[in-house]
Design an enzyme around this catalytic site. Structure first.
Site, PDB file in Angstrom:
ATOM      1  N   GLU A 179       0.817  -1.214   0.000  1.00 50.42           N
ATOM      2  CA  GLU A 179       0.000   0.000   0.000  1.00 50.42           C
ATOM      3  C   GLU A 179       0.849   1.263   0.000  1.00 50.42           C
ATOM      4  OE1 GLU A 179      -3.431   2.569   0.666  1.00 50.42           O
ATOM      5  OE2 GLU A 179      -3.016   0.695  -0.326  1.00 50.42           O
TER       6      GLU A 179
ATOM      7  N   THR B  43      -8.040   8.671  -1.251  1.00 49.02           N
ATOM      8  CA  THR B  43      -7.583   7.474  -0.551  1.00 49.02           C
ATOM      9  C   THR B  43      -6.746   7.932   0.633  1.00 49.02           C
ATOM     10  OG1 THR B  43      -7.519   6.101  -2.552  1.00 49.02           O
ATOM     11  CG2 THR B  43      -6.138   5.409  -0.716  1.00 49.02           C
TER      12      THR B  43
ATOM     13  N   ASP C 144      -7.750   6.675  -9.319  1.00 48.08           N
ATOM     14  CA  ASP C 144      -8.308   5.354  -9.622  1.00 48.08           C
ATOM     15  C   ASP C 144      -9.827   5.354  -9.680  1.00 48.08           C
ATOM     16  OD1 ASP C 144      -8.896   5.716  -6.963  1.00 48.08           O
ATOM     17  OD2 ASP C 144      -8.171   3.750  -6.300  1.00 48.08           O
TER      18      ASP C 144
END
Length: 288
Positions: A73, A96, A91
């Protein structure tokens, strides 16, 4: 800050579907095996009893799991440095952020901020709840820009926000994965494979969700709780995971399976005993 491409993040199926894993019942023979006096249990029953007693929820194993996920990650083993991370990685899932890649487009970031606000109503992120509800299921930043990233980093200095991230990670992803893994009779590596899959894909009825991946594996092999071989079942699960990842461009780099989880499986390290050496996206990592 994350240094990887979109494929290295932990995007999930959007919008997020409420978790509700249908746990397999552990056969009575497997449960009763633990009650058989030492030396009397059949070999296969004794092995199953031992496997059932090993869990990713052991504190030392859980720390390994968080570092493994962070290597993919965040390109770092230092998962605790990620509480304040937030960006849009392009994305299609909006922002995020945090230790597990909570996203504004897949419901779990909203759930996180709601929990934080329940515990501390006057927190710096509470004012964004209407916007987070509005953008849920999309990649929109409406109502979040320009100050949301700055305020997220401010919130990350608060122990209560860090604890909320820990708790939502466990409630949504870690605990369900471990529970299902134990019900299937698989050990630490298998439980981690479940955890990594549910973090990336979420859960629901979609074939590429965690439950869909598991169902695809069950069509090919039985888990130990159903009398199957653990290694054969985990190979089937990882095959199904790779298939699911390749259904979306953002997941197309499968090295977190190929040069991480599959390496441990091929080595027979079903309980993630250290030392561990692996690669993700070409970078090498080590836990001693």
């Amino acid at each position: 800050m994350r240094t990887r491409s979109i494929a290295s993040a932990l995007p999930k199926t959007a919008p997020r579907v409420a978790l509700g894993l249908a746990l397999l019942a552990v056969p009575a023979t497997a449960v009763s095996a633990t009650a058989v006096p030492a030396g009397r249990a059949p070999a296969h029953a004794a092995v199953h009893a031992v496997r059932a007693g090993v869990g990713l929820d052991d504190p030392a194993k859980k720390e390994i799991a968080t570092q493994l996920v962070s290597s993919a990650e965040n390109s770092s083993l230092d998962w605790k440095a990620q509480y304040g991370y937030l960006e849009d990685i392009g994305d299609g899932r909006g922002y995020t952020g945090g230790i597990i890649g909570f996203t504004s487009g897949t419901h779990d970031m909203l759930q996180l901020v709601e929990l934080y606000t329940q515990r501390k109503p006057d927190n710096v992120l509470a004012k964004y709840l209407p916007a987070l509800r509005k953008v849920d299921g999309s990649d929109s930043h409406d109502g979040l820009d320009p100050d949301y990233p700055k305020d997220w980093k401010t919130a990350a200095q608060d122990p209560d926000f860090r604890q909320a991230q820990n708790d939502e990670r466990d409630r949504l992803y870690f605990d369900p994965a471990v529970e299902q893994g134990k019900a299937d009779g698989i050990g630490v590596l298998g439980q981690f494979a479940y955890y990594d899959a549910i973090v990336m894909h979420g859960d629901g009825s979609d074939p590429t969700s965690f439950s869909g991946i598991r169902k695809r594996a069950l069509d090919r092999a039985k888990p130990p709780a159903q009398g199957g071989d653990e290694t054969a079942y985990l190979n089937a699960f990882l095959d199904a995971r790779v298939w699911a990842m390749k259904q979306e461009q953002a997941h197309s780099d499968t090295s977190r399976v190929d040069t991480e989880q599959r390496v441990f499986l091929n080595d027979g390290n079903l309980d993630l005993h250290t030392p561990l050496d692996w690669k993700v996206y070409g970078d090498s990592y080590h836990i001693g």
